[in-house]
Design a protein around this motif. Structure first.
Motif, PDB file in Angstrom:
ATOM      1  N   UNK A 110       5.389   5.076 -15.452  1.00  0.00           N
ATOM      2  CA  UNK A 110       6.150   3.844 -15.143  1.00  0.00           C
ATOM      3  C   UNK A 110       5.440   2.799 -14.347  1.00  0.00           C
ATOM      4  N   UNK A 111       5.646   1.532 -15.013  1.00  0.00           N
ATOM      5  CA  UNK A 111       4.914   0.338 -13.950  1.00  0.00           C
ATOM      6  C   UNK A 111       6.314  -0.554 -13.827  1.00  0.00           C
ATOM      7  N   UNK A 112       6.779   0.029 -12.793  1.00  0.00           N
ATOM      8  CA  UNK A 112       8.341  -0.590 -12.528  1.00  0.00           C
ATOM      9  C   UNK A 112       8.074  -2.218 -12.216  1.00  0.00           C
ATOM     10  N   UNK A 113       6.905  -2.846 -11.485  1.00  0.00           N
ATOM     11  CA  UNK A 113       6.974  -4.131 -11.041  1.00  0.00           C
ATOM     12  C   UNK A 113       5.776  -4.953 -11.924  1.00  0.00           C
ATOM     13  N   UNK A 114       5.800  -6.234 -12.090  1.00  0.00           N
ATOM     14  CA  UNK A 114       4.877  -6.738 -12.719  1.00  0.00           C
ATOM     15  C   UNK A 114       3.621  -7.130 -11.667  1.00  0.00           C
ATOM     16  N   UNK A 115       2.480  -7.050 -12.084  1.00  0.00           N
ATOM     17  CA  UNK A 115       1.231  -7.467 -10.968  1.00  0.00           C
ATOM     18  C   UNK A 115       1.477  -8.914 -10.495  1.00  0.00           C
ATOM     19  N   UNK A 116       0.717  -8.900  -9.235  1.00  0.00           N
ATOM     20  CA  UNK A 116       0.951 -10.165  -8.806  1.00  0.00           C
ATOM     21  C   UNK A 116       0.026 -10.555  -7.539  1.00  0.00           C
ATOM     22  N   UNK A 117      -0.492 -11.819  -7.413  1.00  0.00           N
ATOM     23  CA  UNK A 117      -1.566 -11.969  -6.576  1.00  0.00           C
ATOM     24  C   UNK A 117      -1.168 -13.234  -5.851  1.00  0.00           C
ATOM     25  N   UNK A 118      -0.590 -13.146  -4.547  1.00  0.00           N
ATOM     26  CA  UNK A 118      -0.346 -14.482  -3.944  1.00  0.00           C
ATOM     27  C   UNK A 118      -0.984 -14.698  -2.718  1.00  0.00           C
TER      28      UNK A 118
END
Length: 325
Positions: A133-141
């Motif tokens: 499971x990979x519930x969320x999208x990757x993000x770099x803020x």
């Protein structure tokens, strides 16, 4: 007091199966270097090989070898981690399959295999995190980073050895069934009355924003008008909540004074900008929202603005269909 630092006596390399055939995304590492990460989707298996080599051909004693698939949300003041892991009596075993998971508040490094081993030559191990499971999208803020990575840990008496390999996760959403237009007004009593309209409130990453601005009453001298896209990142929760805003793009849509009854069209292509989907209260850790900001500036440099939130989603890319001869 002098400090002594010792280089790791072990080289660890993580090779992901089929990574050359996957789409690649550039991301910044902790050392501000840019690295390329293969793209995965929720439910994709993450498999590959771990190669471990002892330098100089020396014998190495260890207390266990562990491979983990980790999803983490890290900010400047807290971190949440989801871990899929497997320990074996002899360290890492070929064809291990991970389907369950546990959630902890920080790092799982505290877990170590009590089984010791010895290594004299290079060894390669297969791993397979099946349908993970990979519930969320990757993000770099600005103040937050949501990442997924493979971590290999070798427990040793003197100092543990760890190696991480990042992947990037994309999450798709189907287009909304309802997508209402945006209609708003900007006004100053007896001086200015403007109506503006955008064709919809929800957009995908390659979409086009289409709109119109109507000048119904103009009794002030407007010098120019500009439209911008603003990304607002929120981390934490009250009273320890932090907001950071950045302007993704800004362009002038009018130069000079408009007249009553004038209409100005808007057409903005989103595909050329570095956008992410909208994130709303991800795991109660952060949110990232987008706004259209319309600004009018008069000849005395007074600013009048109206801001409207829009939703941005990632949808599956349509395959290219070539015409038949």
């Amino acid at each position: 007091m002098a400090a002594y630092f010792f280089a790791s006596p072990i080289d660890v390399d993580v090779k992901l199966e089929g990574e050359e055939q996957r789409k690649q995304v550039e991301m910044k590492s902790d050392k501000e270097k840019t690295i390329s990460c293969p793209v995965y989707y929720d439910g994709d298996s993450v498999s590959g090989q771990v190669s471990i080599r002892v330098r100089d051909g020396k014998k190495m004693q260890h207390d266990g070898i562990k491979v983990e698939f980790v999803g983490s949300i890290g900010t400047f003041h807290f971190m949440h981690i989801r871990v899929y892991t497997r320990n074996t009596p002899h360290g890492l075993v070929q064809n291990c399959s991970m389907t369950g998971g546990t959630t902890t508040n920080f790092s799982p490094y505290r877990r170590s295999s009590p089984h010791q081993g010895e290594m004299r030559q290079a060894q390669t191990y297969d791993f397979n995190f099946k349908n993970v499971e990979k519930q969320f999208e990757s993000y770099q803020g600005i103040n937050v980073k949501l990442r997924y990575f493979i971590r290999v840990s070798i427990s040793r008496r003197m100092a543990d050895v760890s190696k991480e390999r990042d992947i990037w996760v994309h999450s798709f959403r189907l287009p909304a069934d309802t997508n209402a237009t945006i209609k708003m007004e900007v006004g100053i009593e007896d001086c200015l009355h403007i109506e503006f309209e955008y064709n919809k409130s929800k957009y995908h990453l390659k979409d086009v924003i289409v709109g119109k601005i109507y000048f119904l009453l103009v009794r002030i001298k407007i010098k120019h008008m500009e439209l911008s896209i603003i990304r607002r990142e929120t981390t934490g929760s009250p009273p320890n909540q932090y907001n950071e805003s950045e302007t993704i793009t800004k362009f002038e849509i009018m130069d000079g004074a408009p007249v009553r009854g004038e209409t100005i069209p808007i057409r903005l292509f989103l595909g050329g900008f570095d956008l992410t989907p909208t994130f709303r209260d991800i795991n109660k850790k952060f949110s990232t929202r987008y706004y259209l900001n319309l600004v009018l500036i008069d000849e005395e440099n007074r600013r009048y603005f109206k801001q409207q939130e829009i939703t941005i989603v990632r949808i599956p890319e349509q395959p290219l269909i070539l015409p038949q001869n």
